[in-house]
Design an enzyme around this catalytic site. Structure first.
Site, PDB file in Angstrom:
ATOM      1  CG  ASP A 134       8.159  16.837  21.243  1.00  0.00           C
ATOM      2  OD1 ASP A 134       7.075  17.134  21.772  1.00  0.00           O
ATOM      3  OD2 ASP A 134       8.353  15.734  20.677  1.00  0.00           O
ATOM      4  CG  HIS A 136      -1.721   1.205   1.376  1.00  0.00           C
ATOM      5  ND1 HIS A 136      -2.842   1.443   0.611  1.00  0.00           N
ATOM      6  CD2 HIS A 136      -1.569   2.279   2.170  1.00  0.00           C
ATOM      7  CE1 HIS A 136      -3.330   2.612   0.935  1.00  0.00           C
ATOM      8  NE2 HIS A 136      -2.579   3.142   1.884  1.00  0.00           N
TER       9      HIS A 136
HETATM   10  P1  ADP Z   1       6.337   8.759  11.045  1.00  0.00           P
HETATM   11  O1  ADP Z   1       7.238   8.501   9.895  1.00  0.00           O
HETATM   12  O2  ADP Z   1       4.890   8.782  10.674  1.00  0.00           O
HETATM   13  O3  ADP Z   1       6.743   9.935  11.872  1.00  0.00           O
HETATM   14  P2  ADP Z   1       7.140   7.092  13.289  1.00  0.00           P
HETATM   15  O4  ADP Z   1       7.206   5.616  13.385  1.00  0.00           O
HETATM   16  O5  ADP Z   1       8.410   7.857  13.477  1.00  0.00           O
HETATM   17  O6  ADP Z   1       6.453   7.411  11.898  1.00  0.00           O
HETATM   18  O7  ADP Z   1       6.087   7.605  14.356  1.00  0.00           O
HETATM   19  C1  ADP Z   1       4.813   6.988  14.408  1.00  0.00           C
HETATM   20  C2  ADP Z   1       3.751   7.998  14.813  1.00  0.00           C
HETATM   21  O8  ADP Z   1       3.976   8.390  16.180  1.00  0.00           O
HETATM   22  C3  ADP Z   1       3.796   9.285  14.021  1.00  0.00           C
HETATM   23  O9  ADP Z   1       3.064   9.177  12.815  1.00  0.00           O
HETATM   24  C4  ADP Z   1       3.163  10.282  14.989  1.00  0.00           C
HETATM   25  O10 ADP Z   1       1.760  10.167  14.933  1.00  0.00           O
HETATM   26  C5  ADP Z   1       3.614   9.761  16.366  1.00  0.00           C
HETATM   27  N1  ADP Z   1       4.806  10.481  16.881  1.00  0.00           N
HETATM   28  C6  ADP Z   1       6.088  10.078  16.823  1.00  0.00           C
HETATM   29  N2  ADP Z   1       6.905  10.968  17.443  1.00  0.00           N
HETATM   30  C7  ADP Z   1       6.109  11.953  17.906  1.00  0.00           C
HETATM   31  C8  ADP Z   1       6.336  13.166  18.650  1.00  0.00           C
HETATM   32  N3  ADP Z   1       7.571  13.530  19.053  1.00  0.00           N
HETATM   33  N4  ADP Z   1       5.261  13.936  18.961  1.00  0.00           N
HETATM   34  C9  ADP Z   1       4.004  13.553  18.583  1.00  0.00           C
HETATM   35  N5  ADP Z   1       3.729  12.448  17.889  1.00  0.00           N
HETATM   36  C10 ADP Z   1       4.758  11.645  17.546  1.00  0.00           C
END
Ligand code: ADP
Length: 357
Positions: A271, A127
């Site tokens: 953050d 996908h």
């Molecule tokens: P992506 O490539 O979508 O960022 P990740 O595996 O790094 O994928 O993260 C998975 C999901 O976790 C993200 O899509 C986001 O929704 C959430 N996420 C990750 N890190 C943070 C952060 N520092 N603050 C808020 N949400 C986060």
């Protein structure tokens, strides 16, 4: 093994009992009607029989078929979840011996779960690849139709570049993940200065942070050393910092802290961003899980970043934990042992060898 009831099981001589005792799989001996005669301890632990008779209808059918049949009867039985046992998938081989039935069991629950994870993963990859590939094909068509319009050409070419970048980071992440899942582990490990690692990664993400007016501040204990694979650890930290930037509002701060706690080096990325709801927290380390897929795609996220971080920490004998509150921000902490788990093993082996001499 445990014996049940007082029914005749004369065919189970001492020799046969000895053979049964060394069978690696759990087993049961039952009468045709499902009455339990003997069982190995592991079969009882599986929860396949809770009283002195088999009650699961599928298993009873298999037993009846084996009792009447000439050959070995194979099948699969699902044991539903009970108060004491989780749902289990059992692979069954049954054969009649004299008037009774010997049932050999194999717990296939974990294997089945992994199959499902693998299937989901392949479906997800397909996908994820389809979206940018489809977009590229449409953009190529648009370019063909716009040969006489330089402004449109430029616009479509820019979008093509964005889609190509998405494809390339997805493929890169997939390669990282497959490497982590191979058994290479930490063969190429080395002593790493944490300050140098942090400087290297900050260099990589500084431009993205500046573009978003986000300041990255670094603090904590300096001069820490840890043992690991430099590229992997840099990639994990880069993923955490990139997320901290992507999921924060412009003008906020990201803090990176290092400290030593019980022989573990802890690297935290804090953050002041959008945070993560409690319901999503336990799922964000899953491959391709995104809280807000549209936002993640917009920032160029692949949905694989945190799963890569989790694997890298695990390969190093550590873990990645998260604290977050929606609307307030998140803290991701990598805990990596100061010394290699591999070195500990080698040391233990060496000591073992020494003791034998
Ligand atoms: P992506 O490539 O979508 O960022 P990740 O595996 O790094 O994928 O993260 C998975 C999901 O976790 C993200 O899509 C986001 O929704 C959430 N996420 C990750 N890190 C943070 C952060 N520092 N603050 C808020 N949400 C986060």
């Amino acid at each position: 093994m445990t014996e049940f009831g007082s029914q005749q099981t004369a065919w189970i001589s001492e020799d046969i009992s000895n053979v049964l005792a060394i069978l690696p799989q759990p087993w049961l001996i039952v009468a045709k009607d499902g009455m339990l005669l003997k069982a190995s301890e592991r079969a009882l632990e599986l929860g396949v029989v809770l009283t002195d008779r088999v009650e699961n209808l599928d298993l009873l059918n298999l037993i009846a078929a084996a009792a009447d049949g000439e050959n070995v009867t194979d099948g699969e039985v699902i044991l539903p979840k009970t108060r004491t046992h989780e749902e289990k998938v059992l692979r069954i081989r049954a054969t009649h011996v004299c008037n009774d039935v010997l049932v050999i069991l194999e717990d296939a629950t974990e294997e089945r779960r992994l199959d499902e994870v693998r299937r989901d993963f392949v479906a997800n990859i397909s996908h994820e690849l389809k979206t940018p590939v489809g977009a590229l094909s449409l953009l190529a068509e648009a370019i063909e139709a716009a040969v006489d319009d330089p402004a449109s050409l430029q616009h479509f070419a820019q979008r093509m570049r964005r889609e190509t970048a998405r494809l390339s980071s997805l493929v890169g992440d997939l390669i990282d993940l497959s490497r982590l899942q191979s058994d290479e582990l930490l063969v190429t490990g080395e002593q790493i200065n944490v300050d140098a690692l942090v400087t290297q990664v900050l260099d990589d993400v500084q431009t993205v942070a500046k573009n978003k007016d986000i300041e990255i501040v670094v603090g904590g204990t300096g001069n820490l050393m840890l043992w690991g694979q430099r590229d992997q650890l840099a990639s994990a930290l880069r993923n955490l910092l990139t997320n901290a930037i992507n999921y924060s509002h412009p003008g906020t701060r990201v803090a990176l802290g290092t400290k030593l706690v019980d022989d573990f080096v802890e690297i935290s990325v804090v953050d002041q961003g959008i945070g993560i709801a409690a319901a999503d927290l336990e799922r964000i380390f899953e491959r391709f899980y995104r809280v807000d897929p549209a936002r993640s795609r917009f920032t160029g996220g692949t949905g694989l970043g945190l799963s890569i971080v989790k694997h890298i920490c695990a390969v190093h004998g550590g873990e990645c934990t998260v604290w977050s509150q929606e609307g307030h921000g998140s803290t991701f902490t990598m805990r990596i042992p100061k010394q290699s788990p591999l070195i500990n093993n080698l040391d233990a082996n060496r000591q073992g060898e020494g003791a034998e001499k």
